[in-house]
Scaffold this active site. Structure first.
Site, mmCIF file in Angstrom:
data_model
loop_
_atom_site.group_PDB
_atom_site.id
_atom_site.type_symbol
_atom_site.label_atom_id
_atom_site.label_comp_id
_atom_site.label_asym_id
_atom_site.label_seq_id
_atom_site.Cartn_x
_atom_site.Cartn_y
_atom_site.Cartn_z
ATOM 1 N N GLU A 162 2.846 48.700 -54.686
ATOM 2 C CA GLU A 162 1.983 47.625 -55.213
ATOM 3 C C GLU A 162 0.574 48.183 -55.331
ATOM 4 O OE1 GLU A 162 2.160 43.863 -53.091
ATOM 5 O OE2 GLU A 162 0.020 43.505 -53.467
ATOM 6 N N GLU A 167 -8.413 41.909 -55.812
ATOM 7 C CA GLU A 167 -8.144 40.679 -55.074
ATOM 8 C C GLU A 167 -9.488 40.135 -54.607
ATOM 9 O OE1 GLU A 167 -4.405 40.518 -52.465
ATOM 10 O OE2 GLU A 167 -5.004 42.620 -52.398
#
Lengths: 295, 484
Positions: A162, A167
């Site tokens: 990932e 974020e």
């Protein structure tokens, strides 16, 4: 010792000195601004979100629900939202992709939102992935622009890898972070770095979030600032402890050598941001001006 | 629903002045260079920067402010060598039970338009809170106070941010810093109506350092209020000035912390029909007859709350009285020669009343605001109204819920006002008659005859006061006794 202040004098020498220091800082800032953050310029995929309506179905698909159907209720993080493909949660309008997190009762969840992906539609190994985004505000909001390995069904996460390009937590409006998750370095032990914006916020203006990914390196940038460069060595270094503690045979392996697909979403609540609080205002929106991929 | 109105200044002049000002602005040419003031950001580093020689300008000691606890400390500093040290007094300190005041620019003020926050570092001897910190108060006529309440201290240095609500307004600001702090309430049980509840409170010390204005770029306005977010209506006359209370602005700081400031109404921009009202320095000045709803914006955010202003046009003058002078004992009238020189501010304990004499078109009226009880005291010169039958009073009320009780008081042969402090009734040789006019028409003068009845039927040779109860807002004129 508490004493009264007596005389006041302006120290001119001091002011002059501080001026020089300020000029010095400015000069070094200028240098930073000219640094090269990305080298790839050949566009292979782009969505400028110029056609109103649902996102282009040839590029985007949806993850629907609360994760239960995927066997990971709360999407593995105890998230609170139910993802839909309704225009209330995801729509293209005024040249933007708009993902909207709402507080509403829906299919046994208290919040709705959207998560769109390019899975099976656009997947690429290596390259430059970039999006221009304005982020939401408020405790409990957790938007992201990220990549997932396309073989997670055979090679369960975290082995498929990932790459979190961006974020952000809605109660820290000046900070984003970029991370990678892989075997022995994932979840709370992912390799991650914050980038804090000086004199600006991510919820009031658009900013560019990107990575440039090559066989043994992932460079992370925000606007024109390169803030993190990850390599197999840096992962081994930074996640040394969790890799050593891992039971996995391949702990620490660099798994970013397969095609990945793009995901954009707003999660609500969950382990990382915690739930929204009384000060969180809904609805909250993430505006995406464009997504571009280069090689 | 209609609310209070208050005439603080009656002036055609002001409106004329306004027009003149606008005219001036239109006349500005390129050759006119507006005065600019220094943009010095620092307030305190290791020493005060550009502040008055007093440095610390305390709140009034008569109101309990302790001037002893302020100083500097060479043993504590966030940066450099010196910080400001403030010893917050305990609840029984004879020198005053709170500490607070301002720092003021030593010059003509500073241009703060480039900044968006006042910042400082603070630490406490305990994890108490500073009651208020802000800026924009200069103990003169500054229009731009802004403050943040309940600043929670830690025992380590921490940076605090007070956003500037609308820096474009601060072209010449003298009020650099303000603080106010009271003792720490250990049991969190303080009750202003119970003195004992403060007995657990303790004094504490806090330090301040690196106080300056900054351009952070990270403050986001998330909401605002005027009038405490209420939609209110006032009726008033041309030239009335109306305050806009309870203004706040809420911010998301770069840290993600949400805070709310109390801000001056002058920081807002107002939407209003300018023929009915204008808002100058945050004060509504009522214009010509009509109605308009005033809304406010700040930093492109529409404030919750609004003020509907209904202008009744020019302030009315009461009709001339009709009784001949020789059948009248006048207390307060421009039409008659007054028999006494009444005191409109007798200073009754517990009174919240603001009474002012206003002259309008050459006619004096007595304006009352926020009246609970007060009196018109004949100042120890009682009048013998034995030959009189009525007292006249002309009354102007803002709305039909205003209710005023008049207590006409005979203070007796000893000529002393004697009142039972528990019941409010006359004591000793005093006597009174109480009357509450009804059916008053708002917005115009009501001429009310009050009979000298009740106890006054037999005792009215030493009338010495007229007690006024309730209202709370009204205007009186032509108070006189007369023969029917």
């Amino acid at each position: 010792m508490n004493k009264k202040y007596k005389s006041i004098k302006l120290n001119k020498a001091c002011i002059a000195l501080s001026l020089i220091i300020i000029i010095g800082i400015n000069t070094s800032c200028d240098l930073d601004e000219t640094q090269e953050v990305a080298t790839l310029t050949n566009i292979v995929m782009q969505d400028e979100f110029n056609v109103d309506g649902a996102p282009n179905p040839s590029m985007w698909t949806y993850d629907i629900g609360d994760g239960s159907d995927q066997g990971i209720p709360g999407w593995g993080n105890e998230e609170l939202q139910y993802y839909t493909d309704r225009p209330e949660n995801v729509v293209v309008e005024n040249g933007m992709l708009v993902i909207t997190a709402r507080e509403e009762s829906f299919e046994n969840s208290s919040y709705t939102s959207a998560r769109i992906t390019t899975q099976n539609l656009f997947e690429q190994q290596y390259g430059r992935f970039e999006a221009r985004i304005r982020l939401p505000l408020g405790k409990g909001l957790w938007p992201a622009f990220w990549l997932l390995g396309n073989d997670c069904d055979q090679n369960p996460w975290p082995n498929c890898g990932e790459i979190d390009i961006m974020e952000y937590l809605g109660d820290e409006p000046t900070v984003v972070f970029g991370s990678v998750h892989g075997p022995g370095y994932n979840g709370g032990d992912s390799v991650s770095k914050d980038y804090e914006l000086e004199n600006n916020r991510f919820d009031t203006e658009f900013h560019i979030f990107g990575i440039e990914w090559s066989p043994n390196r992932i460079n992370y940038y925000v606007d024109d600032v390169l803030y993190q460069s990850l390599t197999p060595e840096s992962i081994a270094d930074e996640a040394e402890e969790s890799i050593a503690d891992s039971d996995l045979d391949n702990a620490g392996e660099w798994v970013f050598n397969r095609p990945f697909y793009i995901i954009m979403n707003i999660a609500v609540g969950g382990n990382l941001p915690g739930p929204p609080n009384a000060e969180t205002v809904f609805p909250q929106r993430m505006f995406v001006d464009y997504v571009r991929v280069y090689n | 629903m209609m609310k209070n109105f208050k005439i603080t200044k009656y002036t055609f002049l002001l409106i004329v002045a306004l027009i003149a000002t606008i005219g001036c602005e239109r006349d500005l040419t390129d050759e006119v260079v507006p005065a600019t003031f220094p943009n010095t950001p620092d307030i305190f580093t290791d020493a005060p920067v550009g502040l008055t020689d007093e440095f610390f300008d305390s709140f009034d000691p008569a109101l309990g402010a302790n001037t002893q606890g302020f100083g500097t400390d060479e043993n504590e500093a966030f940066e450099g060598n010196v910080s400001i040290r403030i010893d917050v007094p305990g609840p029984n300190d004879p020198d005053g039970t709170f500490i607070g005041g301002i720092f003021k620019d030593r010059g003509e003020g500073r241009n703060l338009t480039q900044y968006d926050a006042l910042t400082f570092y603070a630490k406490g001897s305990i994890t108490a809170a500073i009651g208020t910190v802000g800026f924009g108060v200069d103990f003169e006529d500054g229009n731009f106070p802004a403050s943040r309440n309940n600043i929670q201290l830690t025992t380590g240095w921490k940076k605090y941010i007070i956003p500037i609500p609308n820096a474009s307004k601060l072209v010449q600001e003298k009020g650099m810093f303000l603080f106010s702090a009271g003792s720490y309430d250990v049991l969190q049980d303080d009750n202003p109506f119970d003195g004992d509840s403060f007995s657990d409170n303790i004094g504490f010390t806090f330090w301040l350092d690196e106080i300056r204005f900054e351009t952070l770029g990270t403050n986001l306005t998330t909401g605002a209020q005027i009038l405490g977010a209420q939609d209110q209506t006032v009726e008033a006359f041309t030239g009335s000035e109306i305050e806009i209370p309870n203004c706040t602005q809420s911010f998301s700081l770069g840290s993600g912390e949400n805070i709310t400031l109390d801000v001056a109404p002058a920081y807002f921009d107002y939407n209003v029909n300018p023929s009915v009202a204008q808002v100058v320095d945050g004060v509504v000045i009522v214009g010509q007859e009509g109605a308009t709803t005033i809304t406010a914006t700040i930093d492109n955010v529409l404030a919750q709350g609004s003020l509907e202003v209904i202008s009744n046009g020019a302030f009315p003058v009461p009709d001339d009285p009709t009784q001949p002078q020789n059948e009248v004992i006048s207390i307060f009238s421009d039409f008659y020669t007054n028999a006494v020189n009444p005191n409109f501010t007798p200073g009754f304990g517990g009174s919240t009343t603001i009474a002012t004499i206003q002259q309008i078109s050459g006619n004096n009226v007595a304006e009352y605001a926020n009246n609970n009880f007060t009196g018109i005291n004949f100042d120890n010169s009682p009048v013998d109204a034995s030959a009189m039958d009525f007292m006249n009073v002309d009354i102007l009320v803002p709305n039909d819920v205003t209710s005023i009780e008049f207590q006409i008081r005979d203070i007796g042969a000893n000529q002393m006002l004697e009142t039972n402090q528990f019941t409010g009734f006359p004591e000793g040789d005093d006597a009174d008659y109480r009357f509450t006019p009804t059916n008053l028409t708002p917005g115009q003068w009501n001429r009310v005859p009050i009979p000298l009845a009740g106890s006054l039927a037999t005792q009215r040779d030493n009338i010495g006061a007229i007690i006024l109860v309730g209202g709370p807002n009204f205007i009186l004129d032509n108070i006189y006794f007369y023969i029917d």
